[in-house]
Enzyme design. Structure first.
Site, PDB file in Angstrom:
ATOM      1  N   GLY A   8       0.799  -1.251  -0.041  1.00  0.00           N
ATOM      2  CA  GLY A   8      -0.026  -0.026  -0.057  1.00  0.00           C
ATOM      3  C   GLY A   8       0.983   1.369  -0.072  1.00  0.00           C
ATOM      4  O   GLY A   8       1.773   1.343   0.652  1.00  0.00           O
ATOM      5  N   ARG A  69       1.153  -4.987  -4.911  1.00  0.00           N
ATOM      6  CA  ARG A  69       1.273  -6.303  -4.275  1.00  0.00           C
ATOM      7  C   ARG A  69       1.558  -7.180  -4.988  1.00  0.00           C
ATOM      8  O   ARG A  69       0.887  -7.651  -6.017  1.00  0.00           O
ATOM      9  CB  ARG A  69      -0.206  -6.092  -3.311  1.00  0.00           C
ATOM     10  N   ASP A 100       5.395  -4.418   6.258  1.00  0.00           N
ATOM     11  CA  ASP A 100       5.885  -5.735   6.586  1.00  0.00           C
ATOM     12  C   ASP A 100       6.132  -6.854   5.373  1.00  0.00           C
ATOM     13  O   ASP A 100       7.114  -7.506   5.697  1.00  0.00           O
ATOM     14  CB  ASP A 100       4.895  -6.362   7.545  1.00  0.00           C
ATOM     15  N   THR A 122       4.584   2.559   5.431  1.00  0.00           N
ATOM     16  CA  THR A 122       3.146   2.211   5.654  1.00  0.00           C
ATOM     17  C   THR A 122       2.242   3.024   6.327  1.00  0.00           C
ATOM     18  O   THR A 122       2.833   3.419   7.378  1.00  0.00           O
ATOM     19  CB  THR A 122       2.937   0.698   6.001  1.00  0.00           C
ATOM     20  N   ASP A 124       0.227   1.963   8.376  1.00  0.00           N
ATOM     21  CA  ASP A 124      -0.509   1.206   9.560  1.00  0.00           C
ATOM     22  C   ASP A 124       0.455   1.095  10.628  1.00  0.00           C
ATOM     23  O   ASP A 124      -0.292   0.884  11.837  1.00  0.00           O
ATOM     24  CB  ASP A 124      -0.547  -0.249   8.878  1.00  0.00           C
ATOM     25  N   ASP A 126       2.669  -0.787  11.592  1.00  0.00           N
ATOM     26  CA  ASP A 126       2.729  -2.001  11.942  1.00  0.00           C
ATOM     27  C   ASP A 126       4.083  -2.930  11.920  1.00  0.00           C
ATOM     28  O   ASP A 126       4.045  -4.029  12.047  1.00  0.00           O
ATOM     29  CB  ASP A 126       1.713  -2.894  11.288  1.00  0.00           C
ATOM     30  N   MET A 166      -8.395   2.539   8.855  1.00  0.00           N
ATOM     31  CA  MET A 166      -7.732   1.523   8.302  1.00  0.00           C
ATOM     32  C   MET A 166      -6.794   0.785   9.199  1.00  0.00           C
ATOM     33  O   MET A 166      -6.667   1.557  10.374  1.00  0.00           O
ATOM     34  CB  MET A 166      -6.771   1.909   7.088  1.00  0.00           C
ATOM     35  N   ARG A 168      -5.980  -3.659   9.456  1.00  0.00           N
ATOM     36  CA  ARG A 168      -6.309  -4.848   9.483  1.00  0.00           C
ATOM     37  C   ARG A 168      -6.116  -5.562  10.770  1.00  0.00           C
ATOM     38  O   ARG A 168      -6.788  -6.444  11.245  1.00  0.00           O
ATOM     39  CB  ARG A 168      -6.035  -5.653   8.147  1.00  0.00           C
ATOM     40  N   HIS A 212     -22.510  14.554  21.653  1.00  0.00           N
ATOM     41  CA  HIS A 212     -22.277  13.666  20.483  1.00  0.00           C
ATOM     42  C   HIS A 212     -21.357  12.471  21.153  1.00  0.00           C
ATOM     43  O   HIS A 212     -20.606  12.793  22.103  1.00  0.00           O
ATOM     44  CB  HIS A 212     -21.373  14.536  19.503  1.00  0.00           C
ATOM     45  N   GLU A 219     -10.657  -1.124  10.852  1.00  0.00           N
ATOM     46  CA  GLU A 219     -10.992  -2.090  10.085  1.00  0.00           C
ATOM     47  C   GLU A 219     -11.000  -3.570  10.665  1.00  0.00           C
ATOM     48  O   GLU A 219     -11.864  -4.170  10.026  1.00  0.00           O
ATOM     49  CB  GLU A 219     -10.571  -1.914   8.763  1.00  0.00           C
TER      50      GLU A 219
HETATM   51  O1  F6P Z   1      -1.252  -1.640   4.422  1.00  0.00           O
HETATM   52  C1  F6P Z   1      -2.050  -0.582   4.107  1.00  0.00           C
HETATM   53  C2  F6P Z   1      -3.320  -0.550   4.070  1.00  0.00           C
HETATM   54  O2  F6P Z   1      -3.837   0.525   3.766  1.00  0.00           O
HETATM   55  C3  F6P Z   1      -4.061  -1.244   5.018  1.00  0.00           C
HETATM   56  O3  F6P Z   1      -4.593  -0.402   6.109  1.00  0.00           O
HETATM   57  C4  F6P Z   1      -5.433  -1.704   4.516  1.00  0.00           C
HETATM   58  O4  F6P Z   1      -6.133  -2.710   4.994  1.00  0.00           O
HETATM   59  C5  F6P Z   1      -4.895  -2.181   3.126  1.00  0.00           C
HETATM   60  O5  F6P Z   1      -3.615  -1.376   2.762  1.00  0.00           O
HETATM   61  C6  F6P Z   1      -5.723  -1.769   1.996  1.00  0.00           C
HETATM   62  O6  F6P Z   1      -5.072  -2.587   0.755  1.00  0.00           O
HETATM   63  P1  F6P Z   1      -5.338  -2.300  -0.639  1.00  0.00           P
HETATM   64  O7  F6P Z   1      -4.615  -1.023  -1.303  1.00  0.00           O
HETATM   65  O8  F6P Z   1      -4.549  -3.413  -1.425  1.00  0.00           O
HETATM   66  O9  F6P Z   1      -6.718  -2.354  -0.821  1.00  0.00           O
END
Ligand code: F6P
Length: 317
Positions: A8, A69, A100, A122, A124, A126, A166, A168, A212, A219
């Site tokens: 990503g 990817r 990763d 990234t 994320d 992560d 975002m 996962r 609120h 996600e």
């Molecule tokens: O790894 C980064 C990320 O943005 C995640 O947070 C998300 O779940 C995923 O990529 C989405 O991937 P794609 O661009 O392949 O839909």
């Protein structure tokens, strides 16, 4: 040396490419840009980069080298082919900018004799060996902008808003955005879901006169957003809306922190390649740029920040 972006995209990847190219050239290295990550490498999509080729990209999100990817890279015979291709072009060092999966791809190449410098690219956050990844700060800032806007309309209607961000497997975007955005709760893949606890929190807030409630959900949590919204409505009797921020978080101009992190990591990578170092993963720890053995770095365990998590609850009571 070669440079590629993989997985990503994340804001700051361009800043990293720019610094690898320009600082590499300053060190007397020839720098090849590889398009579409490992996929482009396998398809021979490479070109020599000059200083001008990375002009006017520092402030842009996305990646000028494009990204992908790669399914093929999961297969050792394609990794062998990629290593042969790099050696045939006399590219002995490769800067891999990605998350990763991408750095694991880099490790495969390192095991086949290519010196790989992994840069944490990234949103994320992560990668366990580094405190922060390139793009995370921008992504969280984008989420915070959205939270402020959603809070305005949420208050006007006396509603609950569930904002899905975002992440996962890693809930850091949700964790940091909830803390910095003053959310009632964060739902993260690292924590067991307690939906009745969330409902209790919303009702308590409402009883204190809160107009609120903002719930930030990663996600990767167990209950899908639409189902969660229904459960919250049933549990609180309050109208609840779902906002999925999705790819909005991945784009945009990188923040100062991401540009700086990208540039400093790239500088470290180029210096190490010029010194004939072995393969490393580069990141930031305690405010300093660090470089760990690539294989060791990818084995480091993630430490979940319980303190940050508990503060979200304490601060929103
Ligand atoms: O790894 C980064 C990320 O943005 C995640 O947070 C998300 O779940 C995923 O990529 C989405 O991937 P794609 O661009 O392949 O839909």
């Amino acid at each position: 040396i070669g440079v590629l972006t993989s997985g990503g995209d994340s804001p700051g990847m361009n800043a990293a490419i720019r610094a690898v190219v320009r600082l590499g050239i300053d060190k007397g290295l020839e720098v090849w840009g590889i398009e579409r990550g490992f996929e482009g490498l396998l398809d021979g999509e490479l070109r020599i980069m000059d200083r001008g080729s990375v002009g006017d990209i520092l402030h842009r999100g996305g990646t000028v080298l494009k990204t992908a990817r790669s399914e093929r890279f999961m297969d050792p015979k394609w990794v062998d082919k990629a290593a042969e291709l790099l050696k045939a072009l006399d590219i002995g060092g490769l800067v891999v900018i990605g998350g990763d999966g991408s750095l694991h791809g880099g490790l495969e190449l390192a095991e086949r004799g290519i010196t790989v410098m992994g840069l944490p690219g990234t949103i994320d956050n992560d990668l366990n060996y580094t405190d922060f990844t390139i793009g995370f700060d921008t992504a969280v800032s984008t989420v915070l902008e959205a939270v402020s806007k959603i809070r305005d309309t949420s208050s006007a209607h006396d509603r609950t808003s569930v904002i899905e961000v975002m992440g996962r497997h890693c809930g850091d975007i949700a964790l940091y955005a909830a803390l910095a955005g003053g959310a009632e709760c964060a739902l993260l893949p690292e924590k067991e879901e307690d939906i009745s606890g969330v409902c209790r929190k919303i009702i308590e807030g409402s009883n204190r006169g809160k107009l609120h409630s903002i719930i930030i959900k990663a996600e990767g949590t167990a209950t899908p957003g639409d189902k969660l919204v229904k459960m919250i409505e049933e549990g609180t009797g309050k109208e609840t809306k779902l906002v999925v921020l999705s790819y909005l978080q991945r784009g945009g101009s990188p923040t100062m922190s991401d540009r700086l992190l990208a540039t400093l990591c790239a500088e470290k990578a180029v210096n190490l390649l010029a010194e004939d170092s072995c393969s490393k993963a580069i990141g930031i720890s305690g405010g300093a740029i660090v470089a760990y053995d690539l294989a060791d770095a990818l084995k480091m365990p993630k430490v979940f920040d319980e303190n940050l998590y508990s503060m979200i609850d304490a601060l929103s009571k």
